[in-house]
Design an enzyme around this catalytic site. Structure first.
Site, PDB file in Angstrom:
ATOM      1  N   ALA A 273      30.068  18.342  63.931  1.00  0.00           N
ATOM      2  CA  ALA A 273      29.708  17.117  63.226  1.00  0.00           C
ATOM      3  C   ALA A 273      28.582  16.701  64.007  1.00  0.00           C
ATOM      4  CB  ALA A 273      31.636  16.260  63.689  1.00  0.00           C
TER       5      ALA A 273
ATOM      6  N   HIS B 143      22.648  15.890  68.598  1.00  0.00           N
ATOM      7  CA  HIS B 143      23.117  17.602  68.685  1.00  0.00           C
ATOM      8  C   HIS B 143      21.447  17.723  68.362  1.00  0.00           C
ATOM      9  CE1 HIS B 143      27.165  16.424  67.540  1.00  0.00           C
ATOM     10  NE2 HIS B 143      27.614  17.046  68.574  1.00  0.00           N
TER      11      HIS B 143
ATOM     12  N   GLU C 226      22.790  15.220  77.832  1.00  0.00           N
ATOM     13  CA  GLU C 226      23.555  14.517  79.678  1.00  0.00           C
ATOM     14  C   GLU C 226      24.873  13.217  79.108  1.00  0.00           C
ATOM     15  OE1 GLU C 226      19.907  11.996  81.177  1.00  0.00           O
ATOM     16  OE2 GLU C 226      19.255  14.014  82.428  1.00  0.00           O
TER      17      GLU C 226
HETATM   18  P1  AMP Z   1      29.543  18.857  71.669  1.00  0.00           P
HETATM   19  O1  AMP Z   1      29.329  19.341  70.177  1.00  0.00           O
HETATM   20  O2  AMP Z   1      29.743  17.288  71.469  1.00  0.00           O
HETATM   21  O3  AMP Z   1      30.248  19.590  72.520  1.00  0.00           O
HETATM   22  O4  AMP Z   1      27.996  18.194  72.218  1.00  0.00           O
HETATM   23  C1  AMP Z   1      26.937  19.596  71.906  1.00  0.00           C
HETATM   24  C2  AMP Z   1      25.869  19.812  73.012  1.00  0.00           C
HETATM   25  O5  AMP Z   1      25.098  18.019  72.585  1.00  0.00           O
HETATM   26  C3  AMP Z   1      26.597  19.193  74.615  1.00  0.00           C
HETATM   27  O6  AMP Z   1      25.477  19.317  74.811  1.00  0.00           O
HETATM   28  C4  AMP Z   1      25.654  17.498  74.803  1.00  0.00           C
HETATM   29  O7  AMP Z   1      25.929  16.867  75.673  1.00  0.00           O
HETATM   30  C5  AMP Z   1      25.214  16.945  73.349  1.00  0.00           C
HETATM   31  N1  AMP Z   1      25.651  15.629  73.459  1.00  0.00           N
HETATM   32  C6  AMP Z   1      26.218  15.184  72.332  1.00  0.00           C
HETATM   33  N2  AMP Z   1      26.101  13.979  72.394  1.00  0.00           N
HETATM   34  C7  AMP Z   1      25.194  13.796  72.969  1.00  0.00           C
HETATM   35  C8  AMP Z   1      23.688  12.364  73.041  1.00  0.00           C
HETATM   36  N3  AMP Z   1      25.117  11.189  72.178  1.00  0.00           N
HETATM   37  N4  AMP Z   1      22.958  12.665  73.056  1.00  0.00           N
HETATM   38  C9  AMP Z   1      22.446  13.631  74.040  1.00  0.00           C
HETATM   39  N5  AMP Z   1      23.379  14.679  73.923  1.00  0.00           N
HETATM   40  C10 AMP Z   1      24.469  15.105  73.467  1.00  0.00           C
END
Ligand code: AMP
Length: 282
Positions: free
Chosen positions: A32, A37, A150
């Site tokens: 998503a 990302h 972060e």
């Molecule tokens: P997730 O798909 O939510 O597990 O996130 C995958 C990676 O993207 C993880 O390292 C998260 O910390 C990073 N991530 C998610 N949202 C953000 C954001 N708004 N800004 C920077 N990195 C993000």
């Protein structure tokens, strides 16, 4: 763009490249995809010969069955978004059985206490699930560098601890939080909010920003009190926690030590969707 669903195929593709000393950057995600990302992806593309992005909604890190079931799964759209960034990205989108081989449970991890704070306290077993998937993905992909946001600051520190405890040969790169224009931290969960709630959710970063200002001159207790009071004025939000903690130990504190770096960490519900965010305070 190459898409692999099986770890055996991905390893067979990557191993000659590793033998040629190509550097591998890795961005693990649950899909998503949003610009947050993609910002990790862009960093990896600049810093490495090859970039692998994984898309896998990892069941063992969910402590809430409904959250797992409702987590958005949008692989086709994700691949399209990635293809606008670069055609050279290698995608690994495995099935649950490719990762867990019929045994979908977490291993147990010990992260010197980091796992007992905040998200660990409110989401039992979450960081065992995170450790399990991150370690497995590192073993399959063998990256030189791996990129984590972060946005999930506690997860970033836990992954750093995992790497140092298990002596894994990978550099962990922390990446700053990408926000919507309103200030709301980008998250796949934002997609589940109604347009009104998404607009209102900008309040989270507004309050965090104000808390940062207050932290400069007031005590930690005063700062926490301000945040709690602010959310009480907005009953559409349910504050789960706001804590001020040392960035390294993640231990919350009531007294300031000028030699330490502090962050404010928040988890809040709106329309039953749980959102997290954090801000550096000094
Ligand atoms: P997730 O798909 O939510 O597990 O996130 C995958 C990676 O993207 C993880 O390292 C998260 O910390 C990073 N991530 C998610 N949202 C953000 C954001 N708004 N800004 C920077 N990195 C993000």
């Amino acid at each position: 763009m190459l898409i692999f669903n099986k770890k055996s195929d991905l390893s067979a593709f990557l191993s000659p490249l590793i033998n040629q000393n190509k550097s591998i950057g890795f961005v693990p995600t649950m899909g998503a995809l949003h610009e947050g990302h993609l910002s990790l992806l862009e960093k990896s593309l600049i810093e490495n010969d090859i970039t692998v992005m994984s898309i896998f909604v990892n069941p063992t890190q969910f402590n809430n069955a409904e959250d797992l079931e409702k987590y958005p799964r949008t692989l086709e759209k994700d691949v399209e978004k990635m293809s606008f960034v670069s055609q050279k990205i290698i995608v690994y989108a495995p099935s649950v059985s490719d990762i867990y081989e019929g045994n979908t449970i977490s291993e147990s991890f010990e992260y010197d206490g980091l796992e007992h704070q905040m998200e660990g306290q409110h989401r039992p077993g979450h960081f065992d699930g995170v450790g399990t998937i991150v370690k497995r993905l590192f073993e399959i992909i063998k990256p030189n560098k791996a990129y984590f946001g972060e946005k999930d600051f506690q997860q970033l520190q836990i992954v750093r601890k995992l790497v140092s405890k298990h002596k894994l040969p990978v550099d962990i790169i922390g990446c700053s939080i990408f926000r919507e224009k309103s200030g709301l931290a980008m998250s796949s969960r934002n997609e589940r909010l109604s347009p009104e709630a998404r607009k209102k959710a900008a309040l989270i970063f507004e309050i965090l920003t104000k808390a940062k200002e207050i932290f400069q001159n007031e005590s930690i207790t005063e700062t926490i009190h301000f945040v709690e009071k602010s959310f009480k004025k907005h009953p559409e939000f349910e504050l789960e926690y706001f804590e001020i903690a040392d960035e390294e130990t993640l231990l919350s504190t009531e007294t300031k030590d000028t030699t330490k770096k502090y962050r404010g960490f928040i988890a809040v519900f709106i329309e039953k969707i749980r959102l997290i965010d954090n801000i550096s305070l000094n």
